[in-house]
Structure formats: structure tokens, C-alpha cells
Design a protein around this motif. Structure first.
Motif, mmCIF file in Angstrom:
data_model
loop_
_atom_site.group_PDB
_atom_site.id
_atom_site.type_symbol
_atom_site.label_atom_id
_atom_site.label_comp_id
_atom_site.label_asym_id
_atom_site.label_seq_id
_atom_site.Cartn_x
_atom_site.Cartn_y
_atom_site.Cartn_z
ATOM 1 N N GLN A 135 0.859 -1.208 0.084
ATOM 2 C CA GLN A 135 -0.105 -0.029 -0.223
ATOM 3 C C GLN A 135 0.987 1.361 -0.204
ATOM 4 O OE1 GLN A 135 -3.001 -0.447 3.164
ATOM 5 N NE2 GLN A 135 -4.249 -1.796 1.582
ATOM 6 N N ILE A 136 1.927 1.298 -0.846
ATOM 7 C CA ILE A 136 2.662 2.458 -0.894
ATOM 8 C C ILE A 136 2.050 3.607 -1.605
ATOM 9 C CG2 ILE A 136 4.866 3.149 -1.857
ATOM 10 C CD1 ILE A 136 5.921 0.336 -1.700
ATOM 11 N N ASP A 137 0.934 3.353 -2.543
ATOM 12 C CA ASP A 137 0.507 4.331 -3.154
ATOM 13 C C ASP A 137 -0.626 4.921 -2.107
ATOM 14 O OD1 ASP A 137 -1.152 1.974 -2.770
ATOM 15 O OD2 ASP A 137 -2.424 2.190 -4.626
ATOM 16 N N ALA A 138 -1.011 4.185 -1.227
ATOM 17 C CA ALA A 138 -1.863 4.991 -0.042
ATOM 18 C C ALA A 138 -0.967 5.771 0.726
ATOM 19 C CB ALA A 138 -2.821 3.999 0.737
ATOM 20 N N VAL A 139 0.020 5.568 1.038
ATOM 21 C CA VAL A 139 1.090 6.169 1.944
ATOM 22 C C VAL A 139 1.509 7.414 1.237
ATOM 23 C CG1 VAL A 139 3.404 6.260 2.671
ATOM 24 C CG2 VAL A 139 1.950 4.295 3.223
ATOM 25 N N LEU A 140 1.735 7.270 -0.068
ATOM 26 C CA LEU A 140 2.227 8.445 -0.817
ATOM 27 C C LEU A 140 0.943 9.621 -0.818
ATOM 28 C CD1 LEU A 140 4.463 7.106 -3.741
ATOM 29 C CD2 LEU A 140 5.137 8.299 -1.667
ATOM 30 N N ASP A 141 -0.175 9.145 -1.144
ATOM 31 C CA ASP A 141 -1.320 9.929 -1.272
ATOM 32 C C ASP A 141 -1.502 10.988 -0.136
ATOM 33 O OD1 ASP A 141 -2.445 9.491 -3.763
ATOM 34 O OD2 ASP A 141 -3.506 7.745 -2.962
ATOM 35 N N LEU A 142 -1.001 10.543 1.126
ATOM 36 C CA LEU A 142 -1.008 11.126 2.383
ATOM 37 C C LEU A 142 0.474 11.891 2.956
ATOM 38 C CD1 LEU A 142 -3.511 8.840 4.221
ATOM 39 C CD2 LEU A 142 -3.958 11.079 3.206
ATOM 40 N N TRP A 143 1.370 11.356 2.166
ATOM 41 C CA TRP A 143 2.840 11.593 2.835
ATOM 42 C C TRP A 143 2.912 13.298 2.828
ATOM 43 C CZ3 TRP A 143 5.908 8.618 4.872
ATOM 44 C CH2 TRP A 143 7.352 8.883 5.360
ATOM 45 N N PRO A 144 3.491 13.707 4.089
ATOM 46 C CA PRO A 144 3.682 14.787 4.133
ATOM 47 C C PRO A 144 5.068 15.380 3.461
ATOM 48 C CG PRO A 144 3.710 13.829 6.435
ATOM 49 C CD PRO A 144 3.807 12.858 5.331
ATOM 50 N N THR B 256 6.962 -3.632 -10.176
ATOM 51 C CA THR B 256 6.429 -3.995 -11.674
ATOM 52 C C THR B 256 6.308 -2.486 -12.292
ATOM 53 O OG1 THR B 256 4.557 -3.675 -10.915
ATOM 54 C CG2 THR B 256 5.152 -5.997 -10.888
ATOM 55 N N ASP B 257 6.609 -2.421 -13.486
ATOM 56 C CA ASP B 257 6.480 -1.163 -14.293
ATOM 57 C C ASP B 257 5.144 -0.566 -13.982
ATOM 58 O OD1 ASP B 257 9.047 -1.589 -15.443
ATOM 59 O OD2 ASP B 257 8.264 -2.242 -17.268
ATOM 60 N N ALA B 258 3.961 -1.298 -13.758
ATOM 61 C CA ALA B 258 2.738 -0.674 -13.694
ATOM 62 C C ALA B 258 2.520 -0.011 -12.466
ATOM 63 C CB ALA B 258 1.381 -1.804 -13.929
ATOM 64 N N TYR B 259 2.856 -0.717 -11.490
ATOM 65 C CA TYR B 259 2.803 -0.383 -9.966
ATOM 66 C C TYR B 259 3.760 1.138 -10.101
ATOM 67 C CZ TYR B 259 1.873 0.020 -5.027
ATOM 68 O OH TYR B 259 1.446 0.319 -3.709
ATOM 69 N N LEU B 260 5.003 0.892 -10.311
ATOM 70 C CA LEU B 260 5.941 2.174 -10.389
ATOM 71 C C LEU B 260 5.263 3.239 -11.000
ATOM 72 C CD1 LEU B 260 9.473 0.216 -11.242
ATOM 73 C CD2 LEU B 260 8.696 1.245 -8.903
ATOM 74 N N ALA B 261 4.641 2.959 -12.155
ATOM 75 C CA ALA B 261 4.036 4.135 -12.908
ATOM 76 C C ALA B 261 2.957 4.920 -11.966
ATOM 77 C CB ALA B 261 3.354 3.563 -14.135
#
Length: 181
Positions: A10-19, A31-36
Motif C-alpha cells: 500500500q505504498i500508493d496509499a502512503v504517498l497519497d498522504l505523505w507530508p 513492476t512497471d505498472a505499479y511504479l508508474a
């Protein structure tokens, strides 16, 4: 955040809120898709100055060095995605602070070790991160993470394996001399 870069973390969820005032290093193969997806979030939120996304396979030595160089390790794995993160065992006695999603194992770890901070929902992370930033000198200086070496460090593992081998087969001294941690 270290290790494979996969959606279950859930790195994407973390980045959505990262200060934006907090630095974050993410390293591992993805994977390329998740990195994108992650790069899109970093760009959309203008986090390039705060977030370093290093997508590549880390050798064992590079992973160990990254752990040793870390001030905080974040384990945001989705609930029920695994029993315990392997990075937890690598980091518990070496990284001053571990921030992890609350699971039964992590709740046990937080009761046992003062350097484990739990969250139930990723939305709690910004406040936790700001608190850790604010109290960093106290957290890093208290050395509470070193207590975990007694439980999970290489010397503890070797001692326990040695005891096990002695009980099952009388192989005293089968485990190499402990290393200095």
C-alpha cells in the motif's frame, strides 16, 4: 520503505498522504505498472524533493546497508497480506523507529519494544510522522531499539539454534561463534 515494491504494501496509499516536509526513501524491485502509479502520485503531489523512489533489485548487502542507514522503517502492509514482514526482523534492533500497521504480531512487538509505533489506518501516518520528526532526538537517543537485538539479533538466533541442535542431536558447538552486533 525497503524490499519489493508491490501493491500489498500500500505504498500508493502512503504517498497519497505523505507530508512533503518528511523525507522518504523507497527502494526495491517493482513492476512497471505499479511504479508508474507511484510516480504519478509523486508528481501529482509534487513530492520529488521529499520522496526518492529507487526501483531496482537490492543485493543482500545493499538491503542490509539500507536498513543500517535508516532512521525509521515504515511497514504499511495491507492487513492479512502476510504474517510478518521480513524487513521487520532485519530492522527491529537496528532501526531506531519502526512504524507499522497494527496486526496481532505488531501489537505484541509494540508492547515489548518501545520503538514500534502502530497505526490502524494509513490516514494516521501524517500525524505519526510529524510526531516522530518533532521528537526525533529523544526517540533516536533512547536506544530502545537495541533491546530488540537481545530477542532477534544474530547472536540471539545463533544461541537459539545452538540450543535447539544440542537438544535434538547433541551437536554442541554446531553454531558458529556469535558475531558482534
Amino acid at each position: 520503505m525497503l524490499g519489493v515494491i508491490r501493491p500489498y504494501k500500500q505504498i500508493d496509499a502512503v504517498l497519497d498522504l505523505w507530508p512533503a516536509e518528511c523525507k522518504l526513501h523507497i527502494a526495491g524491485h517493482g513492476t512497471d505498472a505499479y511504479l508508474a502509479t507511484l510516480n504519478e502520485i509523486i508528481d501529482r503531489r509534487s513530492l520529488r524533493e521529499a520522496v526518492d523512489l529507487e526501483s531496482r533489485f537490492l543485493t543482500d548487502a545493499e538491503f542490509a546497508q539500507s536498513i543500517a542507514d535508516s532512521d525509521v522503517l515504515i511497514l504499511p502492509h495491507a492487513a492479512d497480506s502476510m504474517l510478518v514482514s521480513g524487513a521487520f526482523f532485519e530492522a527491529i534492533g537496528l532501526v531506531p523507529v519502526l512504524i507499522a500497521r497494527s496486526t496481532p504480531f505488531m501489537a505484541w512487538a509494540a508492547r515489548k519494544f518501545n520503538n514500534v509505533i502502530l497505526f490502524d489506518d494509513v490516514s494516521e501516518l501524517p500525524a505519526i510522522l510529524r510526531s516522530v520528526n518533532h521528537s526525533w532526538q529523544t526517540l533516536a537517543g533512547n536506544g530502545s531499539h537495541r533491546k530488540a537485538l537481545e530477542e532477534f539479533g544474530w547472536n540471539a538466533c545463533r544461541r537459539r539454534y545452538g540450543e535447539f541442535l544440542e537438544t535434538v542431536g547433541g551437536h554442541a558447538g554446531a553454531v558458529e561463534k556469535p558475531v558482534t552486533e
